[in-house]
Motif scaffolding. Structure first.
Motif: not given
Length: 180
Positions: A41, A46, A50, A76-77, A80-82
């Motif tokens: 995080r 991050v 990306r 793009d999805e 995401s770091i998630s």
């Protein structure tokens, strides 16, 4: 889990430890996981994800390339770091999942009438013989056959993500299982 509610079972390129054992969870491993998530995080992590994440995700699973090209917004999805956190969470939960599935199998064995399909992917390259991985999956299928009605399928030219590499073949196999 509710095995009594299952009408059929598909084991898709399964990766269970043979004896139900797995790396034990320890307070130290939990601490490592928390430190790793905190590091992920961080702003540099991050930013790096990306830029590199979508490429890493599409290169590691060849079928994702066509998905990334055809599904608007997927890259793009993936940035995401998630997405990375979820992948790492699933990997870190593997040991716990192995123990739970082994316990379930010993307390609630499969019923003999349960149609079961075991699918193994033989890798993306053309091969004359099954890989060591496929032989291990088929060995597990033979063990499961003592408890259930097992059918086996080996998918050629497919990697671990057989549902992405061979979606129509997987759909056909599942439909055939449901009609038994």
């Amino acid at each position: 889990m509710a095995p009594e509610r299952a009408a059929a079972l598909v084991l898709l390129d399964g990766s269970l430890a043979e004896d139900g054992s797995a790396e034990p969870e320890t307070p130290r491993s939990g601490r490592r996981a928390r430190l790793l998530v905190a590091a992920l995080r961080s702003r540099p992590a991050v930013a790096a994800w990306r830029v590199c994440g979508p490429t890493i995700l599409t290169l590691t699973v060849p079928a994702r390339r066509s998905l990334a090209r055809s599904v608007p917004g997927l890259r793009d999805e993936m940035a995401s770091i998630s997405v990375l956190e979820t992948c790492l969470h699933e990997l870190s939960a593997y040991s716990s999942c192995v123990r739970q599935l082994h316990a379930l199998r010993t307390t609630s064995p499969l019923t003999p009438q349960l149609p079961t399909l075991v699918v193994a992917a033989n890798g993306r390259l053309q091969r004359r013989t099954p890989t060591r991985w496929v032989r291990a999956v088929l060995r597990q299928a033979r063990e499961i056959a003592a408890d259930a009605d097992v059918r086996k399928a080996v998918l050629e030219r497919s990697g671990h993500f057989v549902m992405l590499d061979r979606p129509q073949r997987m759909a056909d196999l599942i439909l055939t299982l449901g009609s038994r």
